[in-house]
Design a protein around this motif. Structure first.
Motif, PDB file in Angstrom:
ATOM      1  N   ILE A  90      73.628  71.410 104.337  1.00 14.14           N
ATOM      2  CA  ILE A  90      73.971  71.178 102.935  1.00 14.14           C
ATOM      3  C   ILE A  90      75.414  70.703 102.857  1.00 14.14           C
ATOM      4  N   ARG A  91      75.605  69.611 102.132  1.00 13.91           N
ATOM      5  CA  ARG A  91      76.941  69.030 102.002  1.00 13.91           C
ATOM      6  C   ARG A  91      77.856  69.984 101.229  1.00 13.91           C
ATOM      7  N   ASP A  92      79.079  70.144 101.686  1.00 15.32           N
ATOM      8  CA  ASP A  92      80.092  71.017 101.075  1.00 15.32           C
ATOM      9  C   ASP A  92      79.592  72.456 100.937  1.00 15.32           C
ATOM     10  N   THR A 100      68.025  72.642  94.796  1.00 17.31           N
ATOM     11  CA  THR A 100      67.745  71.617  93.801  1.00 17.31           C
ATOM     12  C   THR A 100      67.012  70.440  94.424  1.00 17.31           C
ATOM     13  N   GLU A 101      67.229  70.200  95.699  1.00 15.08           N
ATOM     14  CA  GLU A 101      66.531  69.132  96.409  1.00 15.08           C
ATOM     15  C   GLU A 101      66.177  69.627  97.805  1.00 15.08           C
ATOM     16  N   VAL A 102      65.154  69.033  98.373  1.00 16.50           N
ATOM     17  CA  VAL A 102      64.662  69.488  99.672  1.00 16.50           C
ATOM     18  C   VAL A 102      65.184  68.641 100.830  1.00 16.50           C
ATOM     19  N   VAL A 113      58.895  84.476 100.058  1.00 15.85           N
ATOM     20  CA  VAL A 113      58.065  83.747  99.103  1.00 15.85           C
ATOM     21  C   VAL A 113      58.799  82.471  98.718  1.00 15.85           C
ATOM     22  N   ILE A 114      58.128  81.322  98.892  1.00 14.54           N
ATOM     23  CA  ILE A 114      58.703  80.024  98.549  1.00 14.54           C
ATOM     24  C   ILE A 114      57.877  79.450  97.410  1.00 14.54           C
ATOM     25  N   GLY A 115      58.542  79.107  96.324  1.00 19.73           N
ATOM     26  CA  GLY A 115      57.847  78.576  95.161  1.00 19.73           C
ATOM     27  C   GLY A 115      58.457  77.277  94.700  1.00 19.73           C
ATOM     28  N   ALA A 116      57.610  76.416  94.140  1.00 21.20           N
ATOM     29  CA  ALA A 116      58.071  75.154  93.569  1.00 21.20           C
ATOM     30  C   ALA A 116      57.286  74.899  92.300  1.00 21.20           C
ATOM     31  N   LEU A 120      60.582  62.695  95.091  1.00 23.49           N
ATOM     32  CA  LEU A 120      60.045  63.699  94.171  1.00 23.49           C
ATOM     33  C   LEU A 120      61.153  64.382  93.375  1.00 23.49           C
ATOM     34  N   ALA A 121      62.357  64.464  93.965  1.00 24.14           N
ATOM     35  CA  ALA A 121      63.472  65.205  93.362  1.00 24.14           C
ATOM     36  C   ALA A 121      63.000  66.615  92.998  1.00 24.14           C
ATOM     37  N   GLN A 122      62.361  67.245  93.957  1.00 25.56           N
ATOM     38  CA  GLN A 122      61.729  68.535  93.746  1.00 25.56           C
ATOM     39  C   GLN A 122      62.615  69.670  94.236  1.00 25.56           C
ATOM     40  N   GLY A 123      62.760  70.686  93.424  1.00 25.55           N
ATOM     41  CA  GLY A 123      63.500  71.875  93.821  1.00 25.55           C
ATOM     42  C   GLY A 123      62.545  72.956  94.284  1.00 25.55           C
TER      43      GLY A 123
END
Length: 183
Positions: A111-113, A133-135, A35-38, A148-151
């Motif tokens: 993903i960085r680090d 936190t970001e896509v 399940v993926i939610g935003a 969008l800065a959408q998580g």
């Protein structure tokens, strides 16, 4: 999709069957759905923001998201009952395995680090949740999605009864938990 499902059937099931002491193959834990939610967040009154988030989720998952409405009116959040507060996609079958394969092979390494995912994301019943936190780690994300800065939250639902069995299943499937990467 084929690789992860084949890996599950040929490697994971026999290992879990032996480790868990299951006599029947169907009794071994398996992933039921993802399940993926935003959430829409502070921009709850902007209808076009919800549409942009829906398009982003549809691109990432390959399936149209279902809108989720508020059940209660909360004056402090300027939210009325029935307003769209989030979007959700439930993946099963081939799309689920395709998404998980892309998540494990492409997204998490980008993903960085990245030092692995936390073991603390289990809910007590063998299901695992992790958040982004970001896509921008997703290859399908466009520059407009970055604006969008959408998580988003991803929940892997299993039929394992305990966290230990759910963790054993996800480790065998290739989820990179923190303590696994240190070795």
């Amino acid at each position: 999709m084929e690789r992860l499902l084949t890996h599950y059937r040929t490697v994971v099931v026999p290992a879990l069957k032996k480790e868990g002491g299951f006599r029947n193959t169907m009794a071994t834990p398996r992933i039921i759905k993802v399940v993926i939610g935003a959430g829409v967040g502070k921009r709850i009154k902007e209808a076009e923001h919800a549409e942009r988030v829906a398009k982003m989720l549809a691109r990432i998952t390959g399936q149209k998201p279902a809108p989720r409405a508020a059940r209660l009116s909360i004056a402090g959040f300027k939210m009325r009952e029935g307003m769209i507060v989030g979007l959700q996609v439930t993946l099963r079958g081939p799309r689920m395995y395709d998404f998980l394969e892309r998540l494990l092979a492409v997204v998490l390494p980008r993903i960085r680090d990245f030092r692995g995912i936390s073991v603390g994301g289990f809910d007590g019943r063998g299901n695992y949740s992790l958040g982004f936190t970001e896509v921008n780690a997703f290859a399908e994300a466009t520059p407009e999605d970055m604006e969008l800065a959408q998580g988003m939250q991803i929940t892997v639902v299993t039929n394992a009864k305990t966290n230990a069995r759910g963790e054993a299943l996800l480790r065998a499937m290739g989820f990179p938990f923190r303590d696994t990467l240190k070795k």
